[in-house]
Design an enzyme around this catalytic site. Structure first.
Site, PDB file in Angstrom:
ATOM      1  N   SER A 137       0.838  -1.185   0.047  1.00 26.27           N
ATOM      2  CA  SER A 137      -0.088   0.123  -0.015  1.00 26.27           C
ATOM      3  C   SER A 137       0.770   1.368  -0.123  1.00 26.27           C
ATOM      4  O   SER A 137       2.030   1.309   0.510  1.00 26.27           O
ATOM      5  CB  SER A 137      -0.895   0.112   1.338  1.00 26.27           C
ATOM      6  OG  SER A 137      -1.583   1.246   1.332  1.00 26.27           O
ATOM      7  N   TYR A 150      -2.932  -1.269  10.066  1.00 31.40           N
ATOM      8  CA  TYR A 150      -2.761  -1.573   8.487  1.00 31.40           C
ATOM      9  C   TYR A 150      -1.434  -1.086   8.166  1.00 31.40           C
ATOM     10  O   TYR A 150      -0.721  -1.709   7.270  1.00 31.40           O
ATOM     11  CB  TYR A 150      -3.807  -0.829   7.867  1.00 31.40           C
ATOM     12  CG  TYR A 150      -3.851  -0.748   6.505  1.00 31.40           C
ATOM     13  CD1 TYR A 150      -4.291  -1.943   5.783  1.00 31.40           C
ATOM     14  CD2 TYR A 150      -3.461   0.021   5.560  1.00 31.40           C
ATOM     15  CE1 TYR A 150      -4.565  -2.197   4.432  1.00 31.40           C
ATOM     16  CE2 TYR A 150      -3.470   0.123   3.974  1.00 31.40           C
ATOM     17  CZ  TYR A 150      -3.883  -1.102   3.647  1.00 31.40           C
ATOM     18  OH  TYR A 150      -4.048  -1.293   2.399  1.00 31.40           O
ATOM     19  N   LYS A 154       1.524  -3.345   6.355  1.00 35.83           N
ATOM     20  CA  LYS A 154       2.040  -2.857   4.911  1.00 35.83           C
ATOM     21  C   LYS A 154       3.407  -2.372   4.960  1.00 35.83           C
ATOM     22  O   LYS A 154       4.005  -2.833   4.084  1.00 35.83           O
ATOM     23  CB  LYS A 154       0.955  -2.073   4.262  1.00 35.83           C
ATOM     24  CG  LYS A 154      -0.476  -2.445   4.115  1.00 35.83           C
ATOM     25  CD  LYS A 154      -0.417  -3.907   3.208  1.00 35.83           C
ATOM     26  CE  LYS A 154      -1.909  -4.051   2.786  1.00 35.83           C
ATOM     27  NZ  LYS A 154      -1.943  -5.252   1.948  1.00 35.83           N
ATOM     28  N   VAL A 183      -8.122   2.659  -4.334  1.00 36.50           N
ATOM     29  CA  VAL A 183      -8.512   1.620  -5.625  1.00 36.50           C
ATOM     30  C   VAL A 183      -9.962   1.553  -5.606  1.00 36.50           C
ATOM     31  O   VAL A 183     -10.312   1.258  -4.472  1.00 36.50           O
ATOM     32  CB  VAL A 183      -7.674   0.257  -5.531  1.00 36.50           C
ATOM     33  CG1 VAL A 183      -8.204  -0.345  -6.815  1.00 36.50           C
ATOM     34  CG2 VAL A 183      -6.249   0.407  -5.858  1.00 36.50           C
ATOM     35  N   THR A 185     -12.401  -0.627  -5.173  1.00 38.13           N
ATOM     36  CA  THR A 185     -12.708  -1.958  -4.762  1.00 38.13           C
ATOM     37  C   THR A 185     -13.701  -1.896  -3.498  1.00 38.13           C
ATOM     38  O   THR A 185     -14.050  -0.837  -2.931  1.00 38.13           O
ATOM     39  CB  THR A 185     -11.417  -2.577  -4.106  1.00 38.13           C
ATOM     40  OG1 THR A 185     -11.049  -1.932  -2.850  1.00 38.13           O
ATOM     41  CG2 THR A 185     -10.293  -2.506  -5.213  1.00 38.13           C
TER      42      THR A 185
END
Length: 250
Positions: A137, A150, A154, A183, A185
């Site tokens: 990321s 997170y 990453k 993104v 998603t």
């Protein structure tokens, strides 16, 4: 099983989003693809769309499951050329609001699973001078607010990729990290929902935050993965490549 002459890719987190796009792209490029996901319905639906894709459904939070996935892929196809570690989760929280459970789950899925899968895949990848592409990321390159677990996972994935690239370059195995920004998603929409945003509002805000005026598509990430997996990227290893519309440029 007789070893296939067709190159084989294993893609995790393939139920939707980036993983599904990568699986479809590599299948279109001529690979046989083992698509691993936690959501049985969506993973099987992906596989039903291409004879080159085979579904594998399971949870990768244990070493046993990761080892079994690699073994099942090699048993099914006779070889493994490319591993794409894409499985990942995101929790919105700062350090004080990140529980042990959230921290451990995030590290287990985003980082530990990628490590165990890579460890299991290396003997196969060494045979064919294959490649690992880790989906990290842009928040593995710079910090992000309210995403401590997170970011830690990453960032660890980025440096794990670099360390492994050094260890295995002489063996012909290449390891790179792809570092997407926002993104389009389901993860983007789930994140927006935590702020009370509907899909249109979440996408509009994400587009406005991008230097290019729009978020990245899963297919654009898949194209970068396909390049890094290909022989055209023979001299690319140990890289952490942003695909974030310039947001980490400065």
């Amino acid at each position: 099983m007789k070893k296939s002459q067709t190159k084989v890719a294993l893609v995790t987190g393939a139920s939707s989003g980036i993983g599904a796009a990568v699986a479809r792209r590599l299948a279109g490029d001529g690979y046989s693809v083992m698509a691993a996901g936690r959501d049985a319905a969506r993973t099987n639906e992906l596989a039903s769309g291409s004879p080159a894709i085979r579904a594998w459904v399971g949870d990768l939070t244990s070493s046993e499951a990761c080892n079994r996935l690699v073994g099942d892929c090699v048993k099914a196809f006779g070889r493994l050329d490319v591993l794409v570690n894409n499985a990942g989760i995101y929790h919105l929280a700062d350090a004080e609001h990140t529980t042990d459970e959230v921290w451990n789950q995030t590290i287990a899925i985003n980082l530990t699973a990628a490590f165990v899968l890579s460890r299991a895949a290396l003997p196969q990848l060494r045979k064919c001078k294959g490649a690992i592409v880790n989906i990290a990321s842009d928040w593995g390159l710079v910090g992000g607010r309210n995403a401590v677990a997170y970011c830690a996972s990453k960032g660890g994935l980025v440096l794990m990729s670099k360390a492994m690239a050094l260890d295995h370059a002489a063996e012909g195995v290449r390891i790179n990290a792809v570092c997407p920004g926002d993104v389009e998603t389901p993860m983007l929409y789930r994140s927006g929902a935590t702020h009370g945003l509907d899909r249109n509002s979440a996408l509009r805000e994400a587009n406005a935050a991008s230097r290019t005026g729009r978020v990245t598509t899963p297919e654009e990430v898949a194209a970068l993965v396909a390049f890094l997996a290909s022989d055209e990227a023979a001299q690319v290893t140990g890289a952490a490549i942003p695909i974030d519309g310039g947001n980490t440029a400065g």
